[in-house]
Motif scaffolding. Structure first.
Motif, short mmCIF file in Angstrom:
data_model
loop_
_atom_site.label_atom_id
_atom_site.label_comp_id
_atom_site.label_asym_id
_atom_site.label_seq_id
_atom_site.Cartn_x
_atom_site.Cartn_y
_atom_site.Cartn_z
N ASP A 105 -7.34 1.51 -2.68
CA ASP A 105 -6.77 1.30 -1.35
C ASP A 105 -7.76 0.65 -0.40
N HIS A 155 -3.95 -2.80 -4.71
CA HIS A 155 -4.48 -1.43 -4.63
C HIS A 155 -4.38 -0.72 -5.97
N LEU A 160 0.82 -1.22 0.00
CA LEU A 160 0.00 0.00 0.00
C LEU A 160 0.85 1.27 0.00
N ASN A 198 4.52 1.23 -0.91
CA ASN A 198 4.07 1.92 -2.12
C ASN A 198 4.56 1.21 -3.38
#
Length: 306
Positions: free
Chosen positions: A117, A112, A96, A101
């Motif tokens: 998300d 995601h 996430l 990331n």
């Protein structure tokens, strides 16, 4: 070590195939007693991140450590599926934006990126809670005390003193909460990645109701294997390529992570892996030839390319 590489690969592939089948069943749309509904968006997301990929190393460790004690394979596979649900949930959350990331996982967009998300967070939550539904099922072992021990050990490996605790230490080391905090790489590894791998080993001893000496042997082996796995991962981040890894290479360096490689150097990290393999072999000596598959697993972990 007497097991041939081809035999080991066949066993690993078979466990991956069996685990895939079992996860597909567990993540089907069929309602269980006391469930009200299985929302399609949630189930699709959970299946996307759990099916169709991965070496299934953690279920393999459960299956092979349990095999040392002659545990029925279906019971070990079910326990391994619970562990794999924890692993898959952790990957969803780790990818996430607020964490690592990442855009790519196993050669595909991360969940995601594929969805959003909120869906990714809830899919991870769903897998986490499903894991404890699975690990507590009667089919795993007729003795409720054994199921309780398995469940408690999984909670501790996954939670604040294990994987989740390791995740926050990792982020603190990156400076996510202010100044970078000093990182004890060995402790971080034991928690973030090592705890679930170690669980895969001790789960076999719990299922097989092994003696304290046998439990300790698999515990020692699991700790050595977990550290070797993390060092191999750190080396791959430096020496690997994105196509082979199925995710971006160099991610640790980009985030400024402290790793075994940054602390020991490449040559030092490789020597540490060799020492860990010897330590794992020594721990397994109590099992004689029954430990050969686990010995081969150590070498597979150390020599993997993705």
């Amino acid at each position: 070590m007497t097991i041939a590489a081809a035999d080991f690969a066949k066993r690993l592939d078979q466990t991956a195939e069996d685990t895939e089948r079992l996860l597909a069943e567990l993540l089907s749309d069929t309602l269980l007693p006391d469930e009200i509904a299985r929302p399609k968006r949630l189930m699709d997301a959970m299946r996307y991140s759990s099916l169709g990929g991965g070496k299934r190393l953690r279920p393999f460790l459960v299956s092979e450590s349990a095999a040392v004690f002659g545990v029925p394979r279906e019971a070990a596979l079910l326990a391994g599926a619970a562990l794999e649900c924890i692993h898959c949930y952790s990957l969803i959350h780790d990818d996430l934006p607020a964490m690592d990331n990442s855009d790519l996982r196993r050669g595909r967009p991360t969940l995601h990126k594929k969805t959003d998300d909120a869906t990714a967070i809830l899919a991870g939550d769903g897998l986490l809670t499903l894991a404890f539904d699975i690990i507590s099922r009667d089919e795993i072992h007729p003795d409720p005390k054994v199921r309780l021990l398995l469940t408690r050990a999984l909670a501790r490996a996954s939670g604040l003193g294990g994987m989740v605790g390791g995740q926050i230490l990792d982020l603190a080391g990156e400076g996510r909460f202010g100044d970078r905090e000093p990182v004890d790489v060995a402790r971080l590894q034991q928690m973030k990645t090592g705890a679930l791998l170690r669980y895969g080993c001790i789960a076999g001893a719990i299922l097989g109701q092994g003696s304290p000496k046998e439990y300790q042997a698999l515990d020692d082996y699991g700790r050595a294997l977990g550290e070797a796995f993390q060092i191999a991962d750190d080396l791959l981040d430096v020496e690997g390529d994105a196509a082979a890894l199925g995710k971006p290479a160099g991610a640790d360096a980009a985030l400024g992570k402290t790793t075994f490689v940054t602390q020991l150097g490449i040559d030092g990290a490789k020597q540490r892996v060799r020492n860990l393999l010897a330590r794992g072999d020594a721990a397994l000596s109590i099992f004689g030839a029954k430990g050969d598959v686990l010995r081969a697993t150590s070498r597979f972990v150390a020599e993997r390319k993705n």
